[in-house]
Motif scaffolding. Structure first.
Motif, PDB file in Angstrom:
ATOM      1  N   GLY A   7       0.783  -1.226   0.000  1.00 36.43           N
ATOM      2  CA  GLY A   7       0.000   0.000   0.000  1.00 36.43           C
ATOM      3  C   GLY A   7       0.818   1.279   0.000  1.00 36.43           C
ATOM      4  N   LEU A   8       2.166   1.169  -0.009  1.00 34.27           N
ATOM      5  CA  LEU A   8       3.025   2.357  -0.009  1.00 34.27           C
ATOM      6  C   LEU A   8       3.932   2.347  -1.234  1.00 34.27           C
ATOM      7  N   ALA A   9       4.101   3.503  -1.856  1.00 38.79           N
ATOM      8  CA  ALA A   9       4.904   3.631  -3.070  1.00 38.79           C
ATOM      9  C   ALA A   9       6.319   3.109  -2.858  1.00 38.79           C
ATOM     10  N   GLY A  10       6.713   2.173  -3.710  1.00 40.68           N
ATOM     11  CA  GLY A  10       8.074   1.661  -3.692  1.00 40.68           C
ATOM     12  C   GLY A  10       8.346   0.547  -2.696  1.00 40.68           C
ATOM     13  N   VAL A  11       7.443   0.317  -1.756  1.00 39.94           N
ATOM     14  CA  VAL A  11       7.620  -0.770  -0.791  1.00 39.94           C
ATOM     15  C   VAL A  11       7.059  -2.030  -1.447  1.00 39.94           C
ATOM     16  N   LEU A  12       7.935  -3.010  -1.686  1.00 39.64           N
ATOM     17  CA  LEU A  12       7.576  -4.185  -2.461  1.00 39.64           C
ATOM     18  C   LEU A  12       7.893  -5.468  -1.707  1.00 39.64           C
ATOM     19  N   GLU A  13       6.987  -6.445  -1.815  1.00 40.04           N
ATOM     20  CA  GLU A  13       7.299  -7.786  -1.330  1.00 40.04           C
ATOM     21  C   GLU A  13       7.808  -8.577  -2.525  1.00 40.04           C
ATOM     22  N   ILE A  14       8.968  -9.183  -2.364  1.00 38.37           N
ATOM     23  CA  ILE A  14       9.622  -9.903  -3.455  1.00 38.37           C
ATOM     24  C   ILE A  14       9.715 -11.373  -3.072  1.00 38.37           C
ATOM     25  N   GLN A  15       9.308 -12.223  -4.005  1.00 36.11           N
ATOM     26  CA  GLN A  15       9.356 -13.660  -3.790  1.00 36.11           C
ATOM     27  C   GLN A  15      10.264 -14.277  -4.851  1.00 36.11           C
ATOM     28  N   PRO A  16      11.532 -14.559  -4.491  1.00 40.54           N
ATOM     29  CA  PRO A  16      12.422 -15.209  -5.458  1.00 40.54           C
ATOM     30  C   PRO A  16      11.931 -16.624  -5.781  1.00 40.54           C
ATOM     31  N   GLN A  17      12.318 -17.114  -6.949  1.00 41.39           N
ATOM     32  CA  GLN A  17      11.948 -18.473  -7.331  1.00 41.39           C
ATOM     33  C   GLN A  17      12.914 -19.447  -6.672  1.00 41.39           C
ATOM     34  N   LYS A  18      12.362 -20.409  -5.979  1.00 46.05           N
ATOM     35  CA  LYS A  18      13.154 -21.400  -5.247  1.00 46.05           C
ATOM     36  C   LYS A  18      13.131 -22.722  -6.026  1.00 46.05           C
ATOM     37  N   HIS A  19      14.311 -23.298  -6.237  1.00 51.32           N
ATOM     38  CA  HIS A  19      14.436 -24.558  -6.949  1.00 51.32           C
ATOM     39  C   HIS A  19      14.890 -25.619  -5.949  1.00 51.32           C
ATOM     40  N   GLY A  20      14.296 -26.783  -6.011  1.00 49.76           N
ATOM     41  CA  GLY A  20      14.675 -27.818  -5.059  1.00 49.76           C
ATOM     42  C   GLY A  20      14.609 -29.209  -5.639  1.00 49.76           C
ATOM     43  N   ASP A  21      15.349 -30.090  -5.008  1.00 50.10           N
ATOM     44  CA  ASP A  21      15.307 -31.512  -5.317  1.00 50.10           C
ATOM     45  C   ASP A  21      15.655 -32.272  -4.042  1.00 50.10           C
ATOM     46  N   GLU A  22      15.977 -33.560  -4.181  1.00 52.59           N
ATOM     47  CA  GLU A  22      16.248 -34.368  -2.996  1.00 52.59           C
ATOM     48  C   GLU A  22      17.464 -33.886  -2.202  1.00 52.59           C
ATOM     49  N   ARG A  23      18.341 -33.086  -2.812  1.00 50.21           N
ATOM     50  CA  ARG A  23      19.532 -32.580  -2.120  1.00 50.21           C
ATOM     51  C   ARG A  23      19.231 -31.373  -1.240  1.00 50.21           C
ATOM     52  N   GLY A  24      18.165 -30.638  -1.576  1.00 53.08           N
ATOM     53  CA  GLY A  24      17.842 -29.399  -0.871  1.00 53.08           C
ATOM     54  C   GLY A  24      17.286 -28.378  -1.843  1.00 53.08           C
ATOM     55  N   SER A  25      17.708 -27.124  -1.696  1.00 50.81           N
ATOM     56  CA  SER A  25      17.155 -26.081  -2.552  1.00 50.81           C
ATOM     57  C   SER A  25      18.204 -25.040  -2.903  1.00 50.81           C
ATOM     58  N   PHE A  26      17.877 -24.229  -3.914  1.00 52.66           N
ATOM     59  CA  PHE A  26      18.734 -23.154  -4.380  1.00 52.66           C
ATOM     60  C   PHE A  26      17.837 -22.011  -4.802  1.00 52.66           C
ATOM     61  N   CYS A  27      18.321 -20.790  -4.572  1.00 48.49           N
ATOM     62  CA  CYS A  27      17.542 -19.606  -4.929  1.00 48.49           C
ATOM     63  C   CYS A  27      18.475 -18.421  -5.134  1.00 48.49           C
ATOM     64  N   GLU A  28      18.227 -17.643  -6.170  1.00 50.96           N
ATOM     65  CA  GLU A  28      18.912 -16.358  -6.326  1.00 50.96           C
ATOM     66  C   GLU A  28      18.087 -15.329  -5.562  1.00 50.96           C
ATOM     67  N   VAL A  29      18.571 -14.876  -4.418  1.00 47.94           N
ATOM     68  CA  VAL A  29      17.805 -13.916  -3.626  1.00 47.94           C
ATOM     69  C   VAL A  29      18.005 -12.493  -4.120  1.00 47.94           C
ATOM     70  N   PHE A  30      19.107 -12.254  -4.848  1.00 46.11           N
ATOM     71  CA  PHE A  30      19.315 -10.949  -5.464  1.00 46.11           C
ATOM     72  C   PHE A  30      20.070 -11.130  -6.764  1.00 46.11           C
ATOM     73  N   ASN A  31      19.491 -10.588  -7.839  1.00 45.66           N
ATOM     74  CA  ASN A  31      20.122 -10.575  -9.146  1.00 45.66           C
ATOM     75  C   ASN A  31      19.794  -9.210  -9.737  1.00 45.66           C
ATOM     76  N   ALA A  32      20.798  -8.362  -9.915  1.00 46.20           N
ATOM     77  CA  ALA A  32      20.581  -6.981 -10.348  1.00 46.20           C
ATOM     78  C   ALA A  32      19.808  -6.901 -11.659  1.00 46.20           C
ATOM     79  N   GLU A  33      20.085  -7.805 -12.601  1.00 51.11           N
ATOM     80  CA  GLU A  33      19.376  -7.770 -13.880  1.00 51.11           C
ATOM     81  C   GLU A  33      17.899  -8.116 -13.707  1.00 51.11           C
ATOM     82  N   ASP A  34      17.600  -9.152 -12.906  1.00 50.56           N
ATOM     83  CA  ASP A  34      16.198  -9.506 -12.659  1.00 50.56           C
ATOM     84  C   ASP A  34      15.470  -8.369 -11.948  1.00 50.56           C
ATOM     85  N   PHE A  35      16.119  -7.771 -10.968  1.00 50.21           N
ATOM     86  CA  PHE A  35      15.508  -6.658 -10.251  1.00 50.21           C
ATOM     87  C   PHE A  35      15.248  -5.502 -11.213  1.00 50.21           C
TER      88      PHE A  35
END
Length: 189
Positions: A7-35
C-alpha cells in the motif's frame, strides 16, 4: 521472481523463485538484472546480519537522513519477523501510513523498503536471523528513529508491547510529530 506492490509507493514484497530436489534447494535472492526488469535499480553497498535470541525482539523504527538515507532489502534466513515500513515523507499523501509483511525463512520472501521510510521489525520466533542489504553505509550522525508504538502510526504489531525487548535507543525514540523530518527523502540512487 514475483513482485507484489504493497500500500506504499516503492515498498515491495519480493518472492524469489526457489528450486529444489532431494539434495535441498537453491535460490537467487538478489540478481541486479532480474531486479532491473522489475524496475528496481537500487545499488546496494553493504549487507547487515542481525541475530535475535528471543521472540519479541523489536528493532526499529529506524531511518537515516540525507545523504545517508538507506534503501533496504530485508530477508529472514532463520525464524520469522513482522517487518514494517512507515511513510515518514511529510509531503507524501500516505504520510504516517505503514505496511507490515511477515517475512520468514520458510517462505523465502523479502521486503524492499525505499530510502526515506522508517523501518523496523519484531521477531516472531526465537533464534531469528535477518540479513538485509542497504544502499548507503551506516552513519551514526545521520541515524534517527521513530517510536515503534507511536499512536499516530498505530502499527498493529503481532506481539504485545509488554512482551517486547527493545534497546534503550529505541525505547527513547521520539514520536513522528516530534521528529525532524526535513532531511528524510534521499535522491534516487
Amino acid at each position: 521472481m514475483s513482485v507484489r506492490q504493497t500500500g506504499l509507493a516503492g515498498v515491495l514484497e519480493i518472492q524469489p523463485q526457489k528450486h529444489g530436489d532431494e539434495r535441498g534447494s537453491f535460490c537467487e535472492v538478489f540478481n541486479a538484472e532480474d531486479f532491473a526488469r522489475h524496475g528496481i535499480t537500487t545499488t546496494f553497498v553493504q549487507d547487515n546480519h542481525s541475530v535475535s535470541r528471543q521472540r519479541g525482539v523489536m528493532r526499529g523504527l529506524h531511518y537515516q537522513l540525507r545523504p545517508f538515507a538507506q534503501a533496504k532489502l530485508v530477508r529472514v534466513v532463520r525464524g520469522s519477523i513482522f517487518d514494517v515500513a512507515a511513510d515518514i515523507h511529510p509531503a507524501s499523501p500516505t504520510f504516517g501510513r505503514w505496511v507490515g509483511v511477515e517475512l520468514s525463512a520458510e517462505r523465502w520472501n523479502q521486503l524492499l523498503v525505499p530510502a526515506g521510510y522508517a523501518h523496523g521489525f519484531v521477531t516472531l520466533e526465537p533464534d531469528t536471523e535477518v540479513i538485509y542489504k542497504v544502499s548507503r553505509p551506516y552513519s551514526r550522525e545521520h541515524e534517527r528513529a521513530v517510536r515503534f508504538d507511536d499512536p499516530r502510526l498505530a502499527i498493529d504489531w503481532p506481539v504485545d508491547a509488554s512482551e517486547m525487548q527493545l534497546s534503550e535507543k529505541d525505547r527513547l525514540a521520539p514520536t513522528l510529530d516530534a521528529s525532524d523530518l526535513t532531511q528524510v527523502l534521499e535522491e534516487e540512487a
